[in-house]
Design a protein around this motif. Structure first.
Motif, short mmCIF file in Angstrom:
data_model
loop_
_atom_site.label_atom_id
_atom_site.label_comp_id
_atom_site.label_asym_id
_atom_site.label_seq_id
_atom_site.Cartn_x
_atom_site.Cartn_y
_atom_site.Cartn_z
N TYR A 1 0.78 -1.23 0.12
CA TYR A 1 0.09 0.02 -0.01
C TYR A 1 0.83 1.15 0.05
O TYR A 1 2.16 1.14 0.22
CB TYR A 1 -1.00 -0.10 1.51
N ARG B 1 0.39 5.87 1.22
CA ARG B 1 -0.26 6.56 2.02
C ARG B 1 0.19 8.21 1.75
O ARG B 1 1.29 8.40 1.31
CB ARG B 1 -0.35 6.25 3.52
N ASP C 1 -7.16 8.83 -5.55
CA ASP C 1 -8.09 7.70 -4.76
C ASP C 1 -7.37 6.48 -4.82
O ASP C 1 -7.71 5.59 -3.76
CB ASP C 1 -9.31 7.67 -5.67
N GLU C 2 -6.56 6.20 -5.61
CA GLU C 2 -5.87 4.76 -5.71
C GLU C 2 -4.91 4.54 -4.39
O GLU C 2 -4.97 3.65 -3.99
CB GLU C 2 -5.11 4.64 -7.00
N ALA D 1 -5.22 6.40 -1.64
CA ALA D 1 -6.11 6.19 -0.42
C ALA D 1 -6.69 5.05 -0.31
O ALA D 1 -6.64 4.81 1.02
CB ALA D 1 -7.11 7.54 -0.60
N GLU D 2 -6.97 4.37 -1.20
CA GLU D 2 -7.83 3.25 -0.98
C GLU D 2 -6.81 1.94 -0.69
O GLU D 2 -7.16 0.71 -0.34
CB GLU D 2 -8.55 2.96 -2.30
N SER D 3 -5.48 2.05 -0.95
CA SER D 3 -4.67 0.82 -1.23
C SER D 3 -4.60 0.16 -0.13
O SER D 3 -4.39 -1.11 -0.04
CB SER D 3 -3.23 1.53 -1.64
N PHE E 1 -6.69 -0.31 2.49
CA PHE E 1 -7.81 -0.93 2.93
C PHE E 1 -8.01 -2.14 1.74
O PHE E 1 -8.52 -3.26 2.40
CB PHE E 1 -9.02 -0.25 2.67
N LYS E 2 -7.70 -1.91 0.55
CA LYS E 2 -7.59 -3.06 -0.50
C LYS E 2 -6.81 -4.08 -0.20
O LYS E 2 -7.20 -5.38 -0.08
CB LYS E 2 -7.55 -2.57 -1.81
N TRP F 1 -8.87 -5.55 3.34
CA TRP F 1 -9.75 -6.74 2.71
C TRP F 1 -8.98 -8.04 2.49
O TRP F 1 -9.17 -9.15 2.55
CB TRP F 1 -10.45 -6.19 1.59
N ALA G 1 -6.29 7.93 5.82
CA ALA G 1 -6.80 6.38 5.44
C ALA G 1 -6.07 5.13 6.00
O ALA G 1 -6.59 4.14 6.42
CB ALA G 1 -6.97 6.25 3.92
N CYS H 1 -7.29 2.56 8.42
CA CYS H 1 -7.25 1.06 8.05
C CYS H 1 -6.87 0.14 9.37
O CYS H 1 -7.40 -0.97 9.95
CB CYS H 1 -6.31 0.84 6.93
#
Length: 237
Positions: free
Chosen positions: A85, A87, A95-96, A98-100, A102-103, A107, A143, A147
């Motif tokens: 990830y 940050r 967005d990619e 920011a979401e990395s 969590f993905k 998850w 994020a 997380c």
């Protein structure tokens, strides 16, 4: 002791995951290490010896995660430190980015648990990996901090949902692992210095210190729903 137990580690080819594999084997276990890079898997298995097996796994791909556990077979303990990830500040990152976290980190671990369950011993354990930024967020990674907090909450929820399987979380601070060693020296030194200034013990941690915490959580059969912070007192300042 972990005699005759099987430990699966997603992210077990380097850093904390590899160190946990070494400790588990020293305690009598066999290990199945997973990672994205076939060459690293081969090197890790050679280093660990005859008590180790390895398989490729992509924690962003559920089919890959499911296939990993089908190949692993029956397991007694699961540790899931593998994640990739980035940050940064909320008003500066894509967005990619920011979401990395969590993905991959949230998850990725959630689905690792889901697909491990059919193969996990009923008296077994799961140890998730979060981070001390859950309770002391960094200024550039909202994020990412969220997380880590979410993973700690996931661990508590799964402990209730999956009992008697034990579920715990380890939330380390900055650790001098091979991941940091691959960073530019100037960046690494600045980060270590900044962390040491804040942590009560005035230093960063070692992979052995975190791996020992994970091994303890695997062996303590009366501990579940807990989060341990091998962080040198970072969370207290």
């Amino acid at each position: 002791m972990l005699t005759n137990k099987t430990v699966a580690i997603i992210g077990g080819t380097s850093g904390i995951g590899l160190c946990v594999a070494e400790i588990a084997i020293s305690l009598g276990a066999s290990v199945v290490v997973g990672g994205r890079n076939g060459e690293r898997i081969e090197k890790a298995v050679q280093r660990l010896g005859s008590s180790a097996r390895g398989a490729e796994v992509d924690n962003l791909n559920q089919a890959s995660i499911k296939a990993f556990f089908e190949a692993a077979g029956a397991i007694d303990h699961l540790f899931t430190p593998g994640a990739s990830y980035a940050r940064g500040r909320i008003d500066e990152v894509t967005d990619e980015v920011a979401e990395s976290s969590f993905k991959s980190k949230f998850w990725g671990q959630y689905y690792a648990v889901k697909h491990a369950l059919p193969h996990l011993a009923k008296d077994g354990s799961i140890t998730l990996m979060a981070g001390a930024y859950s309770v002391r967020p960094a200024p550039n990674g909202a994020a990412y901090g969220a997380c880590n907090a979410a993973i700690e909450g996931l661990g508590r929820s799964l402990a209730v949902e999956l009992a008697p399987v034990r579920v715990n979380v380890v939330s380390p601070g900055t650790i001098d692992s091979d991941l940091w060693q691959r960073q530019p020296t100037e960046l690494r030194d600045a980060s270590f210095s900044s962390y040491s200034d804040v942590a009560l013990l005035k230093r960063v941690g070692t992979t052995d210190e975190v791996a020992g915490t994970v091994a303890f959580l695997m062996q303590n059969t009366f501990m579940t729903g807990s989060t341990l912070y091998p962080d040198g007192g970072f969370a207290l300042r």
